[in-house]
Design a protein around this motif. Structure first.
Motif, PDB file in Angstrom:
ATOM      1  N   SER A 274       0.812  -1.220   0.000  1.00  0.00           N
ATOM      2  CA  SER A 274       0.000   0.000   0.000  1.00  0.00           C
ATOM      3  C   SER A 274       0.841   1.264   0.000  1.00  0.00           C
ATOM      4  O   SER A 274       0.361   2.330  -0.380  1.00  0.00           O
ATOM      5  N   ALA A 275       2.103   1.178   0.419  1.00  0.00           N
ATOM      6  CA  ALA A 275       2.951   2.376   0.367  1.00  0.00           C
ATOM      7  C   ALA A 275       3.225   2.760  -1.085  1.00  0.00           C
ATOM      8  O   ALA A 275       3.486   3.917  -1.395  1.00  0.00           O
ATOM      9  N   ALA A 276       3.164   1.770  -1.999  1.00  0.00           N
ATOM     10  CA  ALA A 276       3.306   2.090  -3.430  1.00  0.00           C
ATOM     11  C   ALA A 276       1.984   2.637  -3.949  1.00  0.00           C
ATOM     12  O   ALA A 276       1.932   3.709  -4.559  1.00  0.00           O
TER      13      ALA A 276
ATOM     14  N   ARG B 138      -1.724  16.396 -10.608  1.00  0.00           N
ATOM     15  CA  ARG B 138      -1.810  15.000 -11.057  1.00  0.00           C
ATOM     16  C   ARG B 138      -1.438  14.053  -9.927  1.00  0.00           C
ATOM     17  O   ARG B 138      -1.973  12.972  -9.806  1.00  0.00           O
ATOM     18  N   ASN B 139      -0.467  14.445  -9.137  1.00  0.00           N
ATOM     19  CA  ASN B 139       0.046  13.571  -8.072  1.00  0.00           C
ATOM     20  C   ASN B 139       0.991  14.396  -7.190  1.00  0.00           C
ATOM     21  O   ASN B 139       1.162  15.604  -7.428  1.00  0.00           O
ATOM     22  N   ALA B 140       1.620  13.754  -6.214  1.00  0.00           N
ATOM     23  CA  ALA B 140       2.543  14.488  -5.330  1.00  0.00           C
ATOM     24  C   ALA B 140       3.731  15.014  -6.123  1.00  0.00           C
ATOM     25  O   ALA B 140       4.240  16.113  -5.873  1.00  0.00           O
ATOM     26  N   THR B 141       4.183  14.219  -7.081  1.00  0.00           N
ATOM     27  CA  THR B 141       5.335  14.615  -7.899  1.00  0.00           C
ATOM     28  C   THR B 141       5.058  15.945  -8.595  1.00  0.00           C
ATOM     29  O   THR B 141       5.900  16.857  -8.587  1.00  0.00           O
ATOM     30  N   GLU B 142       3.868  16.063  -9.188  1.00  0.00           N
ATOM     31  CA  GLU B 142       3.552  17.310  -9.883  1.00  0.00           C
ATOM     32  C   GLU B 142       3.417  18.462  -8.883  1.00  0.00           C
ATOM     33  O   GLU B 142       3.822  19.589  -9.166  1.00  0.00           O
TER      34      GLU B 142
ATOM     35  N   GLU C 250      14.701  11.131   1.208  1.00  0.00           N
ATOM     36  CA  GLU C 250      13.623  11.576   0.317  1.00  0.00           C
ATOM     37  C   GLU C 250      13.370  10.606  -0.832  1.00  0.00           C
ATOM     38  O   GLU C 250      14.273   9.928  -1.316  1.00  0.00           O
ATOM     39  N   HIS C 251      12.124  10.579  -1.260  1.00  0.00           N
ATOM     40  CA  HIS C 251      11.712   9.921  -2.499  1.00  0.00           C
ATOM     41  C   HIS C 251      12.261  10.751  -3.664  1.00  0.00           C
ATOM     42  O   HIS C 251      12.440  11.962  -3.531  1.00  0.00           O
ATOM     43  N   HIS C 252      12.534  10.116  -4.790  1.00  0.00           N
ATOM     44  CA  HIS C 252      13.069  10.863  -5.944  1.00  0.00           C
ATOM     45  C   HIS C 252      12.200  12.072  -6.296  1.00  0.00           C
ATOM     46  O   HIS C 252      12.710  13.074  -6.816  1.00  0.00           O
ATOM     47  N   SER C 253      10.900  11.998  -6.011  1.00  0.00           N
ATOM     48  CA  SER C 253      10.004  13.138  -6.296  1.00  0.00           C
ATOM     49  C   SER C 253      10.381  14.382  -5.513  1.00  0.00           C
ATOM     50  O   SER C 253      10.004  15.492  -5.892  1.00  0.00           O
ATOM     51  N   ASN C 254      11.053  14.180  -4.381  1.00  0.00           N
ATOM     52  CA  ASN C 254      11.447  15.333  -3.565  1.00  0.00           C
ATOM     53  C   ASN C 254      12.971  15.535  -3.637  1.00  0.00           C
ATOM     54  O   ASN C 254      13.557  16.142  -2.743  1.00  0.00           O
TER      55      ASN C 254
ATOM     56  N   HIS D  13       7.265  13.807   5.320  1.00  0.00           N
ATOM     57  CA  HIS D  13       6.591  13.677   6.617  1.00  0.00           C
ATOM     58  C   HIS D  13       6.825  12.254   7.151  1.00  0.00           C
ATOM     59  O   HIS D  13       7.194  12.078   8.300  1.00  0.00           O
ATOM     60  N   VAL D  14       6.623  11.258   6.267  1.00  0.00           N
ATOM     61  CA  VAL D  14       6.891   9.855   6.627  1.00  0.00           C
ATOM     62  C   VAL D  14       7.724   9.251   5.498  1.00  0.00           C
ATOM     63  O   VAL D  14       7.364   9.387   4.330  1.00  0.00           O
ATOM     64  N   SER D  15       8.825   8.582   5.843  1.00  0.00           N
ATOM     65  CA  SER D  15       9.685   7.974   4.820  1.00  0.00           C
ATOM     66  C   SER D  15       8.989   6.772   4.183  1.00  0.00           C
ATOM     67  O   SER D  15       8.463   5.911   4.890  1.00  0.00           O
ATOM     68  N   ASN D  16       9.038   6.714   2.840  1.00  0.00           N
ATOM     69  CA  ASN D  16       8.386   5.594   2.151  1.00  0.00           C
ATOM     70  C   ASN D  16       9.205   4.314   2.252  1.00  0.00           C
ATOM     71  O   ASN D  16       8.718   3.251   1.907  1.00  0.00           O
ATOM     72  N   VAL D  17      10.450   4.415   2.718  1.00  0.00           N
ATOM     73  CA  VAL D  17      11.279   3.211   2.839  1.00  0.00           C
ATOM     74  C   VAL D  17      11.380   2.790   4.307  1.00  0.00           C
ATOM     75  O   VAL D  17      11.037   1.669   4.670  1.00  0.00           O
TER      76      VAL D  17
ATOM     77  N   VAL E  80       6.642  20.175   2.804  1.00  0.00           N
ATOM     78  CA  VAL E  80       6.577  18.836   3.386  1.00  0.00           C
ATOM     79  C   VAL E  80       5.925  17.902   2.364  1.00  0.00           C
ATOM     80  O   VAL E  80       4.878  18.220   1.792  1.00  0.00           O
ATOM     81  N   ASP E  81       6.594  16.773   2.127  1.00  0.00           N
ATOM     82  CA  ASP E  81       6.059  15.747   1.239  1.00  0.00           C
ATOM     83  C   ASP E  81       5.258  14.771   2.101  1.00  0.00           C
ATOM     84  O   ASP E  81       5.829  13.943   2.811  1.00  0.00           O
ATOM     85  N   GLY E  82       3.940  14.901   2.017  1.00  0.00           N
ATOM     86  CA  GLY E  82       3.059  14.095   2.880  1.00  0.00           C
ATOM     87  C   GLY E  82       2.484  12.873   2.191  1.00  0.00           C
ATOM     88  O   GLY E  82       1.477  12.324   2.651  1.00  0.00           O
ATOM     89  N   ALA E  83       3.142  12.413   1.114  1.00  0.00           N
ATOM     90  CA  ALA E  83       2.578  11.299   0.326  1.00  0.00           C
ATOM     91  C   ALA E  83       2.314  10.060   1.174  1.00  0.00           C
ATOM     92  O   ALA E  83       1.352   9.329   0.929  1.00  0.00           O
ATOM     93  N   GLN E  84       3.175   9.808   2.175  1.00  0.00           N
ATOM     94  CA  GLN E  84       2.995   8.606   3.006  1.00  0.00           C
ATOM     95  C   GLN E  84       2.276   8.915   4.322  1.00  0.00           C
ATOM     96  O   GLN E  84       1.963   7.990   5.071  1.00  0.00           O
ATOM     97  N   ALA E  85       2.045  10.182   4.600  1.00  0.00           N
ATOM     98  CA  ALA E  85       1.459  10.536   5.898  1.00  0.00           C
ATOM     99  C   ALA E  85      -0.068  10.619   5.833  1.00  0.00           C
ATOM    100  O   ALA E  85      -0.765   9.969   6.626  1.00  0.00           O
TER     101      ALA E  85
ATOM    102  N   GLY F 291      -3.332  11.082  -3.972  1.00  0.00           N
ATOM    103  CA  GLY F 291      -4.566  10.401  -3.575  1.00  0.00           C
ATOM    104  C   GLY F 291      -4.543   8.893  -3.684  1.00  0.00           C
ATOM    105  O   GLY F 291      -5.235   8.202  -2.943  1.00  0.00           O
ATOM    106  N   HIS F 292      -3.726   8.349  -4.605  1.00  0.00           N
ATOM    107  CA  HIS F 292      -3.835   6.904  -4.865  1.00  0.00           C
ATOM    108  C   HIS F 292      -3.288   6.056  -3.716  1.00  0.00           C
ATOM    109  O   HIS F 292      -3.551   4.861  -3.650  1.00  0.00           O
ATOM    110  N   LYS F 293      -2.531   6.670  -2.802  1.00  0.00           N
ATOM    111  CA  LYS F 293      -2.077   5.909  -1.627  1.00  0.00           C
ATOM    112  C   LYS F 293      -3.106   6.017  -0.490  1.00  0.00           C
ATOM    113  O   LYS F 293      -2.980   5.352   0.527  1.00  0.00           O
TER     114      LYS F 293
HETATM  115  C1  PLP Z   1       7.301   9.819   0.126  1.00  0.00           C
HETATM  116  C2  PLP Z   1       6.784   9.871  -1.288  1.00  0.00           C
HETATM  117  N1  PLP Z   1       6.803  11.037  -1.941  1.00  0.00           N
HETATM  118  C3  PLP Z   1       6.334  11.150  -3.194  1.00  0.00           C
HETATM  119  C4  PLP Z   1       5.833  10.060  -3.870  1.00  0.00           C
HETATM  120  C5  PLP Z   1       5.350  10.239  -5.268  1.00  0.00           C
HETATM  121  O1  PLP Z   1       3.978   9.999  -5.396  1.00  0.00           O
HETATM  122  P1  PLP Z   1       3.325  10.106  -6.837  1.00  0.00           P
HETATM  123  O2  PLP Z   1       4.033   9.072  -7.689  1.00  0.00           O
HETATM  124  O3  PLP Z   1       1.903   9.780  -6.643  1.00  0.00           O
HETATM  125  O4  PLP Z   1       3.577  11.464  -7.328  1.00  0.00           O
HETATM  126  C6  PLP Z   1       5.816   8.822  -3.239  1.00  0.00           C
HETATM  127  C7  PLP Z   1       5.328   7.627  -3.959  1.00  0.00           C
HETATM  128  O5  PLP Z   1       5.761   6.512  -3.698  1.00  0.00           O
HETATM  129  C8  PLP Z   1       6.299   8.724  -1.909  1.00  0.00           C
HETATM  130  O6  PLP Z   1       6.283   7.564  -1.254  1.00  0.00           O
END
Ligand code: PLP
Length: 425
Positions: free
Chosen positions: A46-48, A108-112, A138-142, A189-193, A216-221, A241-243
């Motif tokens: 679900s983290a993905a 579109r998503n957190a990345t955008e 950080e996730h590559h998006s951040n 906010h929360v590490s995805n790993v 703050v990247d709240g994708a996992q929070a 939203g998809h998480k």
């Molecule tokens: C911490 C974190 N930031 C950003 C993202 C990127 O999310 P999205 O691909 O929906 O933009 C993810 C997705 O795995 C994530 O875990």
């Protein structure tokens, strides 16, 4: 070698709670009725991306079937209904995280959402000699949007280190801020790993005192714990939203003064007030940052996902994640050769448990788990700098949501034991 069912039935009964508090929600997730390779599905990724309850699927189907129209334009009933549902979703989503709907932008998503800030705020506010401070977790998006910004402006990208406990050091933060060059601090906010829950309110306070803007990247929070943006007080907060049991759409919440000052991100229809031959003026917030036709059904679907989570209660969701992470941390070490990563214990981490097994590549782990219909993620989790800090190329990762139960962890432990047998370990 791990015991197949985690000890004697008596021992397991002692550990298991009398009632599975969330067992009742499982019926809402049609995918959980599936069998794969003759086994019932155990979804631990679900983290993905999280699975969707029928309430979200049905809301989107109803919208497409009976109320579809484009928003803010139609003077006919369908257009009005679509606009009401779309803006209603924005209001409920903003209220769910405690922010002003006018300063809550659909992306579109957190990345955008993060790229929006890097372009529309970063290009006008960061220059040569400035520093952008992110962290090694950080996730590559951040990471990548800030690399691009720094390359373009001549600013320097710096990383706060992840210390052995899997956490950030606030002392190191203070030291870097005291040098006086940091213009932006961007942190998960929360590490995805690792699952680490970072003290983002404190980080924002210290960064602001040093004159830095915060993201703050709240994708996992947002998907798994109560989030009060008023209390965190960051300048920008991004999530996806998809998480959070919804479809693929994202949110950027921003401080009004900054959003007002910023130039638009993308140009086109919907984001303008007036277009002359050689210049234009901008629409009000939030539409100034929503160029083109929105992902309308997705926004409405995310509204339904948020209603679903709010009905359960985010305190209960957090407690469920904590309890499943604690159970996984207790049971996974029964698998010989298994190494866990991240903070000790479940209190300081979300529902994410990364691990490796000596002698097996994480991709082999995930593939062998799949034979038993147990879905875990394997790879670098879009966090290659963190993998290097951990001294691994990849990990396997189990992550949870409201539909998971303790038996899913038992099934994972069993699948890992079987995988070791295949490898004759
Ligand atoms: C911490 C974190 N930031 C950003 C993202 C990127 O999310 P999205 O691909 O929906 O933009 C993810 C997705 O795995 C994530 O875990």
């Amino acid at each position: 070698m791990a015991s197949v069912a985690g000890g004697t039935p008596k021992a397991r009964a002692r550990r298991a709670p009398a009632v599975q508090p969330f067992a009742d929600v499982r019926a809402d997730f049609p995918v959980l009725q599936r069998e794969i390779n003759g086994h019932s599905l155990v979804y631990l990724d679900s983290a993905a991306s999280a699975q969707k309850p029928r309430q979200v699927i049905e809301t989107m189907e109803r919208f497409y079937s009976y109320s579809y129209g484009t928003v803010h334009r139609g003077v006919y009933e369908l257009g009005r209904e679509a606009t009401e549902q779309f803006e209603g979703a924005r209001e409920r989503i903003a209220s769910f995280v405690g922010w002003d709907p006018a300063c809550s932008i659909f992306t579109r998503n957190a990345t955008e959402a993060i790229n929006l800030v890097a372009y529309a705020w970063g290009r006008d506010n960061i220059g040569a000699g400035d520093e952008v401070l992110i962290t090694e977790m950080e996730h590559h998006s951040n990471i990548v949007p800030w690399q691009l910004l720094c390359e373009e402006t001549g600013a320097r990208l710096r990383y706060l280190s992840v210390i052995d406990s899997g956490e950030l050091s606030l002392d190191e933060l203070d030291e870097v801020l005291a040098e006086g060059r940091v213009k932006l601090v961007a942190v998960a906010h929360v590490s995805n790993v690792l699952g680490t829950i970072n003290p983002v309110g404190e980080i924002v306070k210290r960064a602001r005192a040093a004159g830095a803007v915060t993201l703050v990247d709240g994708a996992q929070a947002v998907p798994q714990m109560p989030v009060d943006l008023g209390a965190i007080d960051a300048d920008f907060y991004a999530w996806t939203g998809h998480k959070a049991l919804g479809p693929a759409t994202g949110l950027l919440h921003g401080r009004r003064e900054l959003l007002q000052e910023m130039r638009p991100f993308l140009g086109g229809g919907h984001m303008i007030s007036r277009v002359e031959r050689d210049h234009s003026t901008w629409n009000e917030l939030p539409w100034k940052f929503e160029a083109g036709t929105n992902a309308i059904a997705e926004a409405i679907g995310l509204g339904a996902a948020i209603d679903y989570l709010a009905r359960i209660g985010m305190d209960r969701v957090r407690e469920h994640e904590r309890e499943l992470a604690a159970y996984a941390l207790e049971r996974l070490p029964e698998v010989e050769g298994l190494t866990l990563y991240g903070p000790d214990g479940a209190d300081g981490r979300g529902g994410v448990v990364p691990f490796t097994i000596e002698g097996m590549h994480p991709h082999d782990i995930a593939e062998l788990c799949d034979r038993e219909a147990v879905c875990v993620r394997a790879g670098h989790h879009c966090a290659q700098p963190l993998m290097r800090c951990l001294g691994v190329g990849a990990t396997a990762r189990a992550s949870f949501h409201v539909y998971n139960v303790r038996e899913d962890v038992d099934r994972l432990v069993h699948a890992l034991g079987a995988a070791r047998e295949v490898f004759e370990l």
